[in-house]
Scaffold this motif. Structure first.
Motif, mmCIF file in Angstrom:
data_model
loop_
_atom_site.group_PDB
_atom_site.id
_atom_site.type_symbol
_atom_site.label_atom_id
_atom_site.label_comp_id
_atom_site.label_asym_id
_atom_site.label_seq_id
_atom_site.Cartn_x
_atom_site.Cartn_y
_atom_site.Cartn_z
ATOM 1 N N ASN A 42 0.568 20.756 20.049
ATOM 2 C CA ASN A 42 0.658 20.937 18.588
ATOM 3 C C ASN A 42 1.289 22.272 18.246
ATOM 4 N N GLN A 43 0.941 23.308 18.986
ATOM 5 C CA GLN A 43 1.506 24.639 18.770
ATOM 6 C C GLN A 43 3.012 24.641 19.048
ATOM 7 N N LEU A 44 3.414 23.997 20.135
ATOM 8 C CA LEU A 44 4.840 23.910 20.463
ATOM 9 C C LEU A 44 5.608 23.153 19.379
ATOM 10 N N MET A 45 5.028 22.051 18.914
ATOM 11 C CA MET A 45 5.698 21.235 17.902
ATOM 12 C C MET A 45 5.836 21.988 16.579
ATOM 13 N N SER A 46 4.820 22.753 16.214
ATOM 14 C CA SER A 46 4.881 23.467 14.940
ATOM 15 C C SER A 46 5.815 24.676 15.003
ATOM 16 N N SER A 47 6.010 25.234 16.192
ATOM 17 C CA SER A 47 6.829 26.445 16.301
ATOM 18 C C SER A 47 8.314 26.154 16.514
ATOM 19 N N THR A 48 8.670 24.902 16.763
ATOM 20 C CA THR A 48 10.073 24.595 17.020
ATOM 21 C C THR A 48 10.791 24.167 15.748
ATOM 22 N N LYS A 49 12.080 24.435 15.714
ATOM 23 C CA LYS A 49 12.896 24.000 14.586
ATOM 24 C C LYS A 49 13.600 22.687 14.910
ATOM 25 N N SER A 50 13.702 22.395 16.177
ATOM 26 C CA SER A 50 14.387 21.197 16.641
ATOM 27 C C SER A 50 13.549 19.949 16.342
ATOM 28 N N SER A 51 14.206 18.790 16.316
ATOM 29 C CA SER A 51 13.483 17.544 16.041
ATOM 30 C C SER A 51 12.819 16.979 17.291
ATOM 31 N N GLN A 52 13.192 17.494 18.452
ATOM 32 C CA GLN A 52 12.549 17.046 19.686
ATOM 33 C C GLN A 52 12.468 18.189 20.687
ATOM 34 N N ILE A 53 11.490 18.078 21.577
ATOM 35 C CA ILE A 53 11.286 19.069 22.639
ATOM 36 C C ILE A 53 11.292 18.319 23.955
ATOM 37 N N SER A 54 11.968 18.869 24.940
ATOM 38 C CA SER A 54 11.953 18.316 26.285
ATOM 39 C C SER A 54 11.411 19.396 27.208
ATOM 40 N N ILE A 55 10.314 19.090 27.886
ATOM 41 C CA ILE A 55 9.650 20.082 28.732
ATOM 42 C C ILE A 55 9.139 19.394 29.988
ATOM 43 N N LYS A 56 9.179 20.115 31.112
ATOM 44 C CA LYS A 56 8.648 19.548 32.353
ATOM 45 C C LYS A 56 7.157 19.321 32.212
ATOM 46 N N LEU A 57 6.689 18.241 32.788
ATOM 47 C CA LEU A 57 5.267 17.929 32.764
ATOM 48 C C LEU A 57 4.467 19.025 33.466
ATOM 49 N N ARG A 58 4.991 19.504 34.564
ATOM 50 C CA ARG A 58 4.333 20.560 35.329
ATOM 51 C C ARG A 58 4.204 21.840 34.494
ATOM 52 N N THR A 59 5.247 22.175 33.749
ATOM 53 C CA THR A 59 5.223 23.362 32.909
ATOM 54 C C THR A 59 4.191 23.222 31.803
ATOM 55 N N LEU A 60 4.112 22.041 31.233
ATOM 56 C CA LEU A 60 3.137 21.791 30.176
ATOM 57 C C LEU A 60 1.705 21.953 30.691
ATOM 58 N N LEU A 61 1.457 21.478 31.899
ATOM 59 C CA LEU A 61 0.133 21.654 32.508
ATOM 60 C C LEU A 61 -0.151 23.134 32.744
ATOM 61 N N ARG A 62 0.843 23.859 33.194
ATOM 62 C CA ARG A 62 0.652 25.294 33.449
ATOM 63 C C ARG A 62 0.386 26.047 32.146
ATOM 64 N N TYR A 63 1.102 25.685 31.069
ATOM 65 C CA TYR A 63 0.849 26.291 29.762
ATOM 66 C C TYR A 63 -0.598 26.053 29.339
ATOM 67 N N ALA A 64 -1.053 24.809 29.481
ATOM 68 C CA ALA A 64 -2.420 24.465 29.078
ATOM 69 C C ALA A 64 -3.439 25.231 29.913
ATOM 70 N N TYR A 65 -3.190 25.339 31.205
ATOM 71 C CA TYR A 65 -4.130 26.043 32.087
ATOM 72 C C TYR A 65 -4.202 27.532 31.733
ATOM 73 N N VAL A 66 -3.057 28.160 31.543
ATOM 74 C CA VAL A 66 -3.034 29.586 31.195
ATOM 75 C C VAL A 66 -3.718 29.801 29.848
ATOM 76 N N SER A 67 -3.458 28.923 28.908
ATOM 77 C CA SER A 67 -4.078 29.026 27.597
ATOM 78 C C SER A 67 -5.593 28.891 27.697
ATOM 79 N N TYR A 68 -6.049 27.984 28.533
ATOM 80 C CA TYR A 68 -7.481 27.759 28.722
ATOM 81 C C TYR A 68 -8.152 28.952 29.406
#
Length: 106
Positions: free
Chosen positions: A21-47
């Protein structure tokens, strides 16, 4: 032990939703493409660091590694199913990696 790990995984999945949700709200683009592994790492670091600031998370990702019990195909499939359900995401294979394509709602 098993219950504690399951509880940690559930908390991490909730954190993943917050980060997406944070990524979606902070982007200006209509779509985001991100590696699944990177997304997991973002969530883990955030947690672990208890922050939702994307810039701080991006800075900490190289230094903090998720444990091995989180980086397996079963947990990745669980993440994919949640992203498909809640965010209408598409999962694509590109150059040996799995990418998540998220579309911003207008």
């Amino acid at each position: 032990m098993e219950d504690r790990i399951r509880e940690e995984k559930e908390k991490l999945l909730r954190q993943l939703e917050i980060i997406v949700n944070q990524l979606m709200s902070s982007t200006k683009s209509s779509q985001i493409s991100i590696k699944l592994r990177t997304l997991l790492r973002y969530a883990y670091v955030s947690y672990v660091k208890r922050t939702t600031d994307i810039n701080v998370i991006r800075g900490l990702v190289p230094r903090v590694r998720p444990p091995a019990w989180l980086t397996n195909q079963y947990y990745y499939r669980e993440i994919e199913s949640i992203l498909r359900e809640k965010f209408n995401a598409k999962i694509e294979n590109r150059r040996q990696f799995r990418y998540v394509v998220l579309y911003k709602n207008r």
